[in-house]
Design an enzyme around this catalytic site. Structure first.
Site, mmCIF file in Angstrom:
data_model
loop_
_atom_site.group_PDB
_atom_site.id
_atom_site.type_symbol
_atom_site.label_atom_id
_atom_site.label_comp_id
_atom_site.label_asym_id
_atom_site.label_seq_id
_atom_site.Cartn_x
_atom_site.Cartn_y
_atom_site.Cartn_z
ATOM 1 N N GLY A 43 24.180 1.801 -14.760
ATOM 2 C CA GLY A 43 23.256 2.929 -14.591
ATOM 3 C C GLY A 43 21.900 2.564 -14.026
ATOM 4 C CG ASP A 102 21.515 10.068 -25.337
ATOM 5 O OD1 ASP A 102 20.842 10.891 -25.991
ATOM 6 O OD2 ASP A 102 22.715 10.243 -25.081
ATOM 7 C CG PHE A 151 26.359 14.395 -19.503
ATOM 8 C CD1 PHE A 151 26.296 13.367 -20.428
ATOM 9 C CD2 PHE A 151 26.957 14.160 -18.281
ATOM 10 C CE1 PHE A 151 26.818 12.115 -20.135
ATOM 11 C CE2 PHE A 151 27.486 12.913 -17.978
ATOM 12 C CZ PHE A 151 27.416 11.891 -18.913
HETATM 13 P P1 IMP Z 1 22.371 5.283 -25.572
HETATM 14 O O1 IMP Z 1 23.031 6.491 -26.202
HETATM 15 O O2 IMP Z 1 20.862 5.396 -25.631
HETATM 16 O O3 IMP Z 1 22.895 4.013 -26.145
HETATM 17 O O4 IMP Z 1 22.748 5.332 -24.029
HETATM 18 C C1 IMP Z 1 23.873 4.689 -23.537
HETATM 19 C C2 IMP Z 1 24.137 5.000 -22.116
HETATM 20 O O5 IMP Z 1 24.687 6.292 -22.087
HETATM 21 C C3 IMP Z 1 22.996 5.069 -21.135
HETATM 22 O O6 IMP Z 1 22.603 3.829 -20.641
HETATM 23 C C4 IMP Z 1 23.619 5.906 -20.047
HETATM 24 O O7 IMP Z 1 24.344 5.083 -19.151
HETATM 25 C C5 IMP Z 1 24.555 6.802 -20.805
HETATM 26 N N1 IMP Z 1 24.003 8.167 -20.895
HETATM 27 C C6 IMP Z 1 23.253 8.746 -21.845
HETATM 28 N N2 IMP Z 1 22.955 10.011 -21.540
HETATM 29 C C7 IMP Z 1 23.540 10.245 -20.336
HETATM 30 C C8 IMP Z 1 23.585 11.385 -19.448
HETATM 31 O O8 IMP Z 1 23.021 12.473 -19.696
HETATM 32 N N3 IMP Z 1 24.288 11.208 -18.299
HETATM 33 C C9 IMP Z 1 24.925 10.051 -17.966
HETATM 34 N N4 IMP Z 1 24.897 8.966 -18.753
HETATM 35 C C10 IMP Z 1 24.211 9.074 -19.927
HETATM 36 MG MG MG Z 2 23.740 2.822 -18.920
#
Ligand code: IMP
Ligand code: MG
Length: 181
Positions: A43, A102, A151
């Site tokens: 990402g 997130d 999302f």
């Molecule tokens: P975490 O939930 O903070 O551990 O995020 C993990 C990963 O989820 C991020 O690095 C993104 O790659 C993916 N992610 C979180 N929210 C979104 C979104 O709205 N769209 C696409 N990928 C997401």
């Molecule tokens: Mg990511």
């Protein structure tokens, strides 16, 4: 606009402004330090390449990769490291760069690993922050934009590995992922 997108959240022009602003701020904050930029694949790719060109300092750049959502749209907190960086980080101030904060599980796990590898400090830069989604104890030091709990795709963000190459960040229509579940 792509037909699967309901709304553009961050335009291409705004992305340029945010990466410039953050890069200039990081340049000021890391002046005189030994900077090591660690990107979280996949990402981070667009954000890191644009951001790093506005960081006017000598630095090392490397990447880590953690397990992804596995095709869904929510994070379970079960993180697996697929690609790690090699060697010690002793003497380096690390800037951990990812697309979004997130739940925070991914970045808090990686931050702790980098500190264990001897980094003097670990700062976090994310393009987007979804404060409503936070579960882990982590805050970003550098944030492009706060976004609502929707999302998003584009500029590196994917859904099932699609849409990464859109030049803007948009909200993915619910029908696209609800019909796939
Ligand atoms: P975490 O939930 O903070 O551990 O995020 C993990 C990963 O989820 C991020 O690095 C993104 O790659 C993916 N992610 C979180 N929210 C979104 C979104 O709205 N769209 C696409 N990928 C997401
Ligand atoms: Mg990511």
């Amino acid at each position: 606009m792509n037909k699967d997108i309901s709304e553009i959240l961050v335009t291409s022009e705004e992305l340029g402004e945010h990466t410039r602003r953050l890069g200039e701020q990081i340049t000021r904050d890391f002046a005189g330090k030994k900077l090591f930029i660690v990107g979280v694949l996949n990402g981070c790719i667009y954000f890191l390449t644009d951001l790093s060109r506005h960081i006017d300092l000598p630095c090392r750049i490397d990447f880590m990769q953690a397990s992804s959502y596995g095709g869904g749209t929510c994070s379970c907190g079960d993180i697996t490291i697929v690609k790690n960086i090699s060697g010690s980080l002793q003497g380096y101030d690390v800037l951990l760069v990812d697309d979004i904060l997130d739940t925070g599980y991914t970045l808090s796990c990686i931050r702790d690993m980098l500190l264990k590898k001897g980094a003097d400090s670990v700062s976090v830069a994310v393009l987007l922050d979804k404060p409503a989604g936070r579960k882990a104890d982590i805050k970003a030091d550098y944030v492009g934009v706060d976004v609502p709990n929707e999302f998003v795709v584009g500029y590196g963000f994917d859904y099932n590995q699609r849409y990464r190459n859109l030049p803007y960040i948009g909200v993915l229509r619910r029908e696209v992922y609800e019909s796939a579940q």
